[in-house]
Design an enzyme around this catalytic site. Structure first.
Site, short mmCIF file in Angstrom:
data_model
loop_
_atom_site.label_atom_id
_atom_site.label_comp_id
_atom_site.label_asym_id
_atom_site.label_seq_id
_atom_site.Cartn_x
_atom_site.Cartn_y
_atom_site.Cartn_z
N GLN A 214 -72.36 -7.53 -1.39
CA GLN A 214 -72.05 -6.77 -0.17
C GLN A 214 -73.37 -5.94 0.20
O GLN A 214 -73.86 -5.09 -0.64
CB GLN A 214 -70.96 -5.97 -0.61
CG GLN A 214 -70.39 -5.03 0.65
CD GLN A 214 -69.14 -4.00 0.09
OE1 GLN A 214 -69.49 -3.07 -0.31
NE2 GLN A 214 -68.14 -4.41 0.31
N TYR B 238 -68.74 3.64 6.85
CA TYR B 238 -70.22 3.58 6.61
C TYR B 238 -70.83 2.93 7.86
O TYR B 238 -69.91 3.19 9.01
CB TYR B 238 -70.59 2.39 5.45
CG TYR B 238 -69.90 2.96 4.31
CD1 TYR B 238 -70.47 4.34 3.70
CD2 TYR B 238 -69.15 2.19 3.40
CE1 TYR B 238 -69.96 4.53 2.44
CE2 TYR B 238 -68.93 2.53 2.05
CZ TYR B 238 -69.20 4.04 1.68
OH TYR B 238 -68.89 4.27 0.54
N ARG C 42 -66.38 -6.97 5.46
CA ARG C 42 -65.37 -6.12 5.12
C ARG C 42 -64.98 -4.94 6.18
O ARG C 42 -65.80 -4.68 6.85
CB ARG C 42 -65.60 -5.44 3.83
CG ARG C 42 -64.47 -4.68 3.51
CD ARG C 42 -64.52 -4.30 1.82
NE ARG C 42 -63.40 -4.36 1.17
CZ ARG C 42 -63.25 -3.83 -0.20
NH1 ARG C 42 -64.19 -3.27 -0.62
NH2 ARG C 42 -61.77 -3.81 -0.58
N ARG D 146 -59.34 -3.57 -10.54
CA ARG D 146 -58.76 -2.57 -11.56
C ARG D 146 -57.98 -3.39 -12.53
O ARG D 146 -58.00 -3.22 -13.88
CB ARG D 146 -58.14 -1.32 -11.16
CG ARG D 146 -58.95 -0.50 -10.51
CD ARG D 146 -58.21 0.87 -9.81
NE ARG D 146 -57.45 0.38 -8.91
CZ ARG D 146 -56.79 1.25 -8.37
NH1 ARG D 146 -56.52 2.51 -8.54
NH2 ARG D 146 -55.99 0.76 -7.04
N CYS E 214 -53.29 -2.48 -16.15
CA CYS E 214 -54.05 -1.40 -15.43
C CYS E 214 -52.90 -0.29 -15.11
O CYS E 214 -51.83 -0.63 -14.65
CB CYS E 214 -54.69 -1.69 -14.15
SG CYS E 214 -55.09 -0.48 -12.97
N CYS F 95 -54.51 5.06 -13.46
CA CYS F 95 -54.88 6.41 -13.72
C CYS F 95 -56.24 6.85 -13.14
O CYS F 95 -56.30 8.00 -12.40
CB CYS F 95 -54.79 6.79 -15.27
SG CYS F 95 -56.35 6.04 -16.01
N CYS G 198 -63.12 2.00 -18.46
CA CYS G 198 -61.66 2.13 -18.17
C CYS G 198 -60.96 2.94 -19.09
O CYS G 198 -61.17 2.74 -20.22
CB CYS G 198 -61.31 0.56 -18.30
SG CYS G 198 -59.60 0.11 -18.17
N GLU H 22 -44.78 7.05 -37.91
CA GLU H 22 -44.48 7.97 -36.62
C GLU H 22 -43.41 8.85 -37.06
O GLU H 22 -42.36 8.43 -37.70
CB GLU H 22 -44.18 6.93 -35.42
CG GLU H 22 -43.50 7.95 -34.39
CD GLU H 22 -44.16 9.01 -33.82
OE1 GLU H 22 -43.77 10.03 -33.52
OE2 GLU H 22 -45.71 8.97 -33.89
N GLN I 52 -47.52 11.55 -26.74
CA GLN I 52 -47.56 12.34 -25.54
C GLN I 52 -47.22 11.61 -24.03
O GLN I 52 -46.82 11.97 -23.22
CB GLN I 52 -48.83 13.18 -25.47
CG GLN I 52 -48.78 14.27 -26.43
CD GLN I 52 -50.02 15.32 -26.05
OE1 GLN I 52 -50.32 15.89 -25.02
NE2 GLN I 52 -50.92 15.39 -27.09
#
Length: 665
Positions: free
Chosen positions: A96, A165, A213, A312, A335, A338, A355, A408, A416
């Protein structure tokens, strides 16, 4: 084949791409650590089956700074290495090409160049309006950069005409105020992009893939929207110089739309981007929180686009495409949207792209599941605590061949994260612990729920013959997590906890998230941390009909998640909420009474006010649960603290610390 459209090859100007899953250009900055780091990152996704990757922005001219300098001849050898690594696994590689205009700093130290004297949305420097000579210089710079791409063995070029841009700035009436041949009418505003495209096409020849793009929404009044973008796309297609169109949304006027977080639905861009992609005859690309191969299949099958970008999703699991081909979708690490490791990591204090859920992302040469080697000597490993850190530690230890038992204290795994997923717009954060639980089951990890390993239990084990012969661990990983503070600690007033915390209407974040707090009519939420939990609590209370006053030592809410692009969407939702929302920044709680809260300004102690409240929620961070770890002072085996038991932090650090600890067993 279960995904016939996804796994159908597609041809772009004579170049066959083996499937329809691509990775659109996305900033990593990884080559700052050496080119090999960037090569390793892209090669991992090539191994994983991705059909096409478009490399992150490469600047064409010194008046825009970037980590990839496409105007320098030296980049050709870099491209050769990147292309060779991709091609050996059948992935095609495009570059790009980009000039940021008013939205980036320059390499020269001078002001940015732009079509008009309009400052960029996030800039602090007024740009220089480009003269005809400057325009011609940049046009030639695009052609020269394209030449380097072809010389380096890359398979194609994408011109960046989106996201606010330089090309967008010429096309948009918001940023193009010119009165010459490059401004005013639609034809004039299209002149510079067309000159760039023509120059690049002339340099590359007719048989080399070239695309653009575009943005289907700038997200600003009078800016480019879906219909304007359609007009632009059809005009360019009529010119006949482009081979593909990559359509997304956003600009720096709507930065969070670039990379929508988990508050956005899957495919959130499609309603706007497909206005153009459905109308174009050349191959098209869309993006926007597409996280499963089935979602991509549905998009292509419906005719909304020919290819789907899954950046992602491939960051979380580089092998998502190959796993789908093999029918192993359940093994695909999800994914969760977040944004804390990818864009949040890039813009955070460490400026490290990665990640949250995949330790190997951005450091593929050293870490990741393909680097997990069998242990020289299998050991018995106890993991104490079934939150995300303990679960990841157990998974990695089991993959290495150790016999793992995970204890556990509660009746469910996830720690949490099971609390966090109950807050508005945070449901998907729980997908990672759901996946980890499935992996532990597949690896036959001995998971013991409702088992609180306290002093008594530890002592009973030590006295037991079975313990000595069968249960005694060689290594203990302590992942006992943390507990919310309710002592009124405030970071900028550490010795001044507010009076009145004993009152029954004072609650922790956990109490509200899990529905255990008694609701009132007006709440004060103290956010001393700046991360997402306080936002989620405030929104949950607003949705329940309470008026909410948000008190924070920061300048606004969510300062710690601004880089993850969570702050502005939250502000939009909360500020306009019908229940009534107010922020008091740069303040602390001085006193809680039965009917109100005394809020005092941090910068002027004599500035204070009483805020009516019959509910107070404290978000003052957590304290580590170290009681069990303290029992192990004399234990002769290996003991490692991970996650919040070591230091309360965030999900990324929890998962990563558990992973690293298990590698050392």
């Amino acid at each position: 084949m279960p995904y016939p459209h996804v796994f159908s090859p597609i041809t772009i100007n004579g170049l066959e791409i083996k499937n329809r899953i691509i990775r659109s250009a996305h900033g990593t900055g990884l080559n700052a650590g050496g080119l090999q780091v960037l090569v390793d990152y892209h090669e991992a996704r090539a191994k994983g089956g991705v059909g096409l990757t478009i490399l992150e922005v490469a600047t064409v001219h010194p008046t825009t700074a970037s980590s990839l300098l496409a105007f320098r001849p030296e980049i050709v050898s870099d491209y050769e290495q990147l292309a060779e690594a991709s091609h050996r696994h059948g992935m095609k590689l495009f570059q790009q090409l980009w000039h940021a205009g008013n939205n980036a700093m320059t390499l020269t130290g001078g002001p940015p160049w732009a079509p008009s004297r309009v400052m960029g949305a996030l800039s602090t420097v007024l740009p220089v309006p480009m003269t005809k000579g400057m325009i011609d210089e940049v046009v030639e710079a695009y052609a020269r950069a394209a030449r380097h791409c072809k010389q380096g063995g890359l398979d194609g070029v994408e011109i960046h005409g989106a996201h606010g841009y330089l090309l967008t700035q010429f096309m948009s009436p918001v940023t193009n105020l010119r009165e010459d041949d490059y401004g005013g009418s639609f034809e004039n505003r299209m002149r510079f992009p067309r000159e760039v495209i023509a120059a690049v096409r002339s340099e590359l020849g007719d048989d080399y893939p070239l695309g653009i793009r575009l943005t289907a929404s700038e997200g600003v009044t009078d800016g480019i929207g879906p219909e304007e973008n359609l007009e632009i796309a059809l005009a360019l297609e009529e010119d006949g110089l482009l081979d593909f169109y990559d359509v997304s949304v956003g600009s720096y006027y709507s930065f969070d739309q670039f990379i929508g977080g988990m508050h956005e639905p899957h495919g959130y861009e499609l309603e706007r981007s497909t206005v153009a992609t459905r109308a174009l005859s050349k191959p098209t690309i869309v993006t926007g929180r597409v996280i499963t191969i089935q979602e991509a299949e549905d998009i292509i099958a419906s005719g909304r686009a020919d290819m789907v970008s899954m950046v992602r999703a491939t960051l979380a699991d580089p092998d998502i495409v190959r796993k789908a081909e093999e029918g192993r979708e359940a093994d695909t690490r999800p994914c969760i949207g977040c944004n804390q490791g990818c864009i949040g990591g890039s813009t955070g204090p460490l400026m490290r792209f990665g990640c949250t859920v995949n330790v190997g992302a951005g450091q593929e040469g050293k870490f990741g599941d393909d680097h997990i080697e069998p242990a020289e000597e299998p050991k018995r490993v106890f993991v104490i605590g079934g939150g995300p850190s303990g679960m990841e530690a157990a998974r990695v230890a089991a993959l290495r061949g150790h016999k793992v038992t995970l204890f556990e204290a509660t009746d469910r795994l996830g720690g949490q994260i099971q609390v966090a997923r109950q807050l508005p717009h945070r449901e998907e954060i729980g997908a990672i612990v759901d996946w980890l639980e499935g992996q532990l089951r597949n690896l036959e990890v001995d998971v013991r729920l409702n088992t609180n390993v306290d002093a008594g239990q530890w002592d009973r084990w030590h006295r037991s013959f079975d313990w000595l012969e069968h249960e005694r661990p060689d290594s203990v990983i302590v992942a006992t997590g943390s507990t919310p503070r309710v002592d009124g600690f405030q970071q900028l007033r550490p010795t001044e906890p507010p009076a009145g915390l004993h009152l029954p209407h004072v609650w922790s974040y956990y109490d509200v998230a899990e529905g255990n707090a008694e609701l009132g009519t007006a709440a004060v939420v103290l956010d001393d941390v700046g991360h997402y939990p306080a936002i989620g609590v405030a929104e949950k209370l607003l949705d329940a009909g309470l008026r909410v006053t948000f008190v924070t030592r920061h300048y606004s809410l969510g300062s710690a998640v601004a880089g993850a692009l969570m702050q502005e969407p939250a502000l939009r939702r909360l500020t306009g909420h019908p229940s009534g929302f107010r922020i008091i920044p740069r303040a602390h709680l001085a006193e809680v009474t039965e009917t109100d809260v005394l809020v005092r300004n941090l910068d002027a102690a004599d500035v204070e006010e009483r805020v009516p409240a019959d509910m107070v929620v404290l978000m003052s961070g957590n304290v580590p649960n170290t009681e069990f770890a303290e029992l192990l002072d004399d234990y002769e085996g290996d003991v490692t603290l991970v996650g919040d038991a070591l230091a309360p932090r965030w999900l990324e650090m929890a998962i990563h610390s558990g992973h690293y600890a298990a590698l050392e067993v």
